[in-house]
Write an enzyme that holds these catalytic residues in place. Structure first.
Site, PDB file in Angstrom:
ATOM      1  N   LYS A 133       0.809  -1.230   0.000  1.00 48.55           N
ATOM      2  CA  LYS A 133       0.000   0.000   0.000  1.00 48.55           C
ATOM      3  C   LYS A 133       0.839   1.276   0.000  1.00 48.55           C
ATOM      4  O   LYS A 133       0.473   2.264  -0.629  1.00 48.55           O
ATOM      5  CB  LYS A 133      -0.934   0.024   1.223  1.00 48.55           C
ATOM      6  CG  LYS A 133      -2.072  -0.980   1.135  1.00 48.55           C
ATOM      7  CD  LYS A 133      -2.996  -0.833   2.335  1.00 48.55           C
ATOM      8  CE  LYS A 133      -4.116  -1.836   2.280  1.00 48.55           C
ATOM      9  NZ  LYS A 133      -5.136  -1.626   3.311  1.00 48.55           N
TER      10      LYS A 133
ATOM     11  N   ALA B 109      -1.658   0.803  16.293  1.00 52.84           N
ATOM     12  CA  ALA B 109      -1.064   1.887  15.501  1.00 52.84           C
ATOM     13  C   ALA B 109      -0.480   1.339  14.199  1.00 52.84           C
ATOM     14  O   ALA B 109       0.464   1.896  13.647  1.00 52.84           O
ATOM     15  CB  ALA B 109       0.021   2.598  16.317  1.00 52.84           C
ATOM     16  N   GLY B 110      -1.072   0.251  13.688  1.00 55.59           N
ATOM     17  CA  GLY B 110      -0.606  -0.325  12.430  1.00 55.59           C
ATOM     18  C   GLY B 110      -1.364   0.268  11.249  1.00 55.59           C
ATOM     19  O   GLY B 110      -1.939   1.359  11.333  1.00 55.59           O
ATOM     20  N   GLY B 111      -1.397  -0.496  10.143  1.00 56.39           N
ATOM     21  CA  GLY B 111      -2.039  -0.013   8.922  1.00 56.39           C
ATOM     22  C   GLY B 111      -3.519   0.277   9.130  1.00 56.39           C
ATOM     23  O   GLY B 111      -4.030   1.312   8.679  1.00 56.39           O
TER      24      GLY B 111
ATOM     25  N   ILE C  59     -12.109  -3.900  14.098  1.00 54.13           N
ATOM     26  CA  ILE C  59     -11.966  -4.041  12.645  1.00 54.13           C
ATOM     27  C   ILE C  59     -11.552  -5.462  12.258  1.00 54.13           C
ATOM     28  O   ILE C  59     -11.523  -5.794  11.086  1.00 54.13           O
ATOM     29  CB  ILE C  59     -11.043  -2.968  12.022  1.00 54.13           C
ATOM     30  CG1 ILE C  59      -9.576  -3.177  12.382  1.00 54.13           C
ATOM     31  CG2 ILE C  59     -11.505  -1.564  12.393  1.00 54.13           C
ATOM     32  CD1 ILE C  59      -8.634  -2.360  11.507  1.00 54.13           C
TER      33      ILE C  59
HETATM   34  N1  LIG Z   1     -12.073  -4.800   8.376  1.00 59.48           N
HETATM   35  C1  LIG Z   1     -11.169  -4.384   7.516  1.00 59.48           C
HETATM   36  O1  LIG Z   1     -11.465  -3.998   6.389  1.00 59.48           O
HETATM   37  C2  LIG Z   1      -9.732  -4.362   7.963  1.00 59.48           C
HETATM   38  C3  LIG Z   1      -8.816  -3.487   7.353  1.00 59.48           C
HETATM   39  C4  LIG Z   1      -7.491  -3.476   7.819  1.00 59.48           C
HETATM   40  C5  LIG Z   1      -7.114  -4.342   8.837  1.00 59.48           C
HETATM   41  N2  LIG Z   1      -8.032  -5.171   9.391  1.00 59.48           N
HETATM   42  C6  LIG Z   1      -7.664  -6.072  10.506  1.00 59.48           C
HETATM   43  O2  LIG Z   1      -7.051  -5.306  11.523  1.00 59.48           O
HETATM   44  C7  LIG Z   1      -6.079  -6.063  12.195  1.00 59.48           C
HETATM   45  C8  LIG Z   1      -4.759  -5.303  12.193  1.00 59.48           C
HETATM   46  O3  LIG Z   1      -4.313  -5.142  10.870  1.00 59.48           O
HETATM   47  P1  LIG Z   1      -3.127  -4.132  10.511  1.00 59.48           P
HETATM   48  O4  LIG Z   1      -2.956  -4.182   9.040  1.00 59.48           O
HETATM   49  O5  LIG Z   1      -3.324  -2.826  11.172  1.00 59.48           O
HETATM   50  O6  LIG Z   1      -1.887  -4.894  11.205  1.00 59.48           O
HETATM   51  P2  LIG Z   1      -0.464  -4.299  11.594  1.00 59.48           P
HETATM   52  O7  LIG Z   1      -0.137  -3.112  10.760  1.00 59.48           O
HETATM   53  O8  LIG Z   1       0.452  -5.467  11.587  1.00 59.48           O
HETATM   54  O9  LIG Z   1      -0.648  -3.797  13.117  1.00 59.48           O
HETATM   55  C9  LIG Z   1      -0.900  -4.726  14.136  1.00 59.48           C
HETATM   56  C10 LIG Z   1      -1.282  -3.996  15.397  1.00 59.48           C
HETATM   57  O10 LIG Z   1      -1.592  -4.981  16.390  1.00 59.48           O
HETATM   58  C11 LIG Z   1      -0.790  -4.724  17.565  1.00 59.48           C
HETATM   59  N3  LIG Z   1      -0.500  -5.967  18.265  1.00 59.48           N
HETATM   60  C12 LIG Z   1       0.014  -7.106  17.744  1.00 59.48           C
HETATM   61  N4  LIG Z   1       0.168  -8.025  18.718  1.00 59.48           N
HETATM   62  C13 LIG Z   1      -0.246  -7.446  19.876  1.00 59.48           C
HETATM   63  C14 LIG Z   1      -0.315  -7.891  21.235  1.00 59.48           C
HETATM   64  N5  LIG Z   1       0.057  -9.108  21.581  1.00 59.48           N
HETATM   65  N6  LIG Z   1      -0.807  -7.033  22.150  1.00 59.48           N
HETATM   66  C15 LIG Z   1      -1.201  -5.792  21.799  1.00 59.48           C
HETATM   67  N7  LIG Z   1      -1.145  -5.310  20.529  1.00 59.48           N
HETATM   68  C16 LIG Z   1      -0.669  -6.137  19.585  1.00 59.48           C
HETATM   69  C17 LIG Z   1       0.460  -4.082  17.018  1.00 59.48           C
HETATM   70  O11 LIG Z   1       1.145  -3.421  18.058  1.00 59.48           O
HETATM   71  P3  LIG Z   1       2.734  -3.171  17.962  1.00 59.48           P
HETATM   72  O12 LIG Z   1       2.925  -1.923  17.161  1.00 59.48           O
HETATM   73  O13 LIG Z   1       3.152  -3.037  19.372  1.00 59.48           O
HETATM   74  O14 LIG Z   1       3.326  -4.388  17.292  1.00 59.48           O
HETATM   75  C18 LIG Z   1      -0.140  -3.132  15.974  1.00 59.48           C
HETATM   76  O15 LIG Z   1      -0.689  -1.987  16.573  1.00 59.48           O
HETATM   77  C19 LIG Z   1      -6.027  -7.414  11.468  1.00 59.48           C
HETATM   78  O16 LIG Z   1      -6.876  -8.306  12.153  1.00 59.48           O
HETATM   79  C20 LIG Z   1      -6.626  -7.103  10.117  1.00 59.48           C
HETATM   80  O17 LIG Z   1      -7.251  -8.237   9.518  1.00 59.48           O
HETATM   81  C21 LIG Z   1      -9.329  -5.190   8.982  1.00 59.48           C
END
Ligand SMILES: NC(=O)c1ccc[n+]([C@@H]2O[C@H](COP(=O)([O-])OP(=O)(O)OC[C@H]3O[C@@H](n4cnc5c(N)ncnc54)[C@H](OP(=O)(O)O)[C@@H]3O)[C@@H](O)[C@H]2O)c1
Length: 283
Positions: free
Chosen positions: A71, A135-137, A223
């Site tokens: 992205k 604070a991810g994507g 989400i």
């Molecule tokens: N519904 C939709 O259309 C949609 C769109 C986008 C994403 N999503 C979903 O959203 C979720 C996150 O996606 P993303 O792309 O944002 O992922 P990402 O960029 O990899 O970010 C992951 C996030 O989860 C946190 N995390 C991971 N393990 C953790 C733990 N053990 N305790 C607390 N926090 C933890 C990370 O914190 P750190 O920074 O500390 O690692 C970070 O903030 C996924 O389930 C994805 O399927 C859904």
């Protein structure tokens, strides 16, 4: 003899892409609206994006969605980008223009807000402070869309605090970074709680948070859409909070993409929702 109707093709560029529900979603709409076209998964390995985008033009594609891990790079490669995509530094939609140039935009935040409105039509972004976990994507699109909707404050908490601080520094506005360990207290007086972490996904432990301080009127979103009702939403529903799952965000971001490529703004019918839910499993 009349020219045959053009056959239009779009796809999803990502790595991996096999798990995506987008081909099912767009395929459903193509059939529903009788449009001659296709939507295909396009597995593009890291390092291959620039070639893939040139390929879209050469192959006569109408455009593509872009997902992880491309992205951000896609935002740098397209010829023009909309205001939201520029702010986020990431796009999820590409349209091939008639002159062969590429326009990029980001519809994830739009999908998030529309999913809230669909579930709770009276929802207003300016109703009160929002708490965003992660604070991810996903968090980036949620935070930008909440600021654009007039949220009077966004309390941002992430396990890795520095990542939340980077988002605050980038987006400015009314973002307050709070320590992950203070998440229970951060819910006090909030109008909205959004989980954007991976906690609660199938195969991951539930998010650990106590909801006692959260007003019962606050809308609680997750989400995550696999499972459809993650433990956070089950707990929120049990204490009477209105809830919103993540599937709506996925469905709603797809509507403007379909419209841009195929010329029809498609509807999210109960039938379509059931079809996609069936691929995720019962709640
Ligand atoms: N519904 C939709 O259309 C949609 C769109 C986008 C994403 N999503 C979903 O959203 C979720 C996150 O996606 P993303 O792309 O944002 O992922 P990402 O960029 O990899 O970010 C992951 C996030 O989860 C946190 N995390 C991971 N393990 C953790 C733990 N053990 N305790 C607390 N926090 C933890 C990370 O914190 P750190 O920074 O500390 O690692 C970070 O903030 C996924 O389930 C994805 O399927 C859904």
């Amino acid at each position: 003899m009349a020219e045959p109707k053009p056959f239009r093709v779009a796809g999803l560029i990502g790595w991996p892409v096999a798990q995506s529900r987008s081909p099912l979603l767009h395929g459903h709409w193509l059939a529903q609206y009788g449009i001659a076209g296709a939507y295909v998964p396009l597995a593009v390995a890291p390092g291959g994006l620039a070639d893939a985008l040139r390929g879209l033009v050469a192959l006569g594609f109408a455009g593509a969605n872009v997902t992880v891990p491309h992205k951000e790079e896609a935002a740098r490669l397209v010829d023009r980008i909309d205001a939201v995509g520029r702010r986020m530094g990431a796009i999820n939609l590409i349209v091939v223009e008639p002159d062969g140039t590429l326009s990029g935009s980001n519809k994830d935040g739009y999908g998030f807000v529309e999913s809230l409105r669909e579930a709770h039509p009276a929802w207003r972004g300016d109703a009160g402070p929002a708490v965003v976990l992660g604070a991810g994507g996903g968090a980036r699109s949620v935070v930008v869309s909440l600021l654009d909707e007039g949220a009077p404050g966004v309390r941002l908490l992430n396990r890795t605090r520095a990542r939340a601080e980077r988002l605050r520094d980038e987006f400015g506005g009314a973002i307050e970074v709070i320590d992950w360990d203070a998440r229970d207290q951060a819910l006090d007086g909030a109008a909205l709680l959004v989980n954007t972490t991976t906690q609660g996904m199938t195969g991951q432990p539930a998010l650990e948070i106590g909801l006692d301080a959260l007003p019962r009127s606050a809308v609680v979103c997750d989400i995550v859409y696999n499972p459809l009702v993650p433990p956070l939403l089950a707990a929120a529903r049990a204490r009477g909070n209105p809830i919103v799952g993540g599937l709506g965000m996925l469905l709603h971001q797809a509507r403007p993409a379909f419209a841009a490529w195929f010329g029809v703004m498609p509807a999210i019918t109960p039938d379509l929702r059931a079809k996609i839910e069936a691929t995720i499993g019962a709640t």
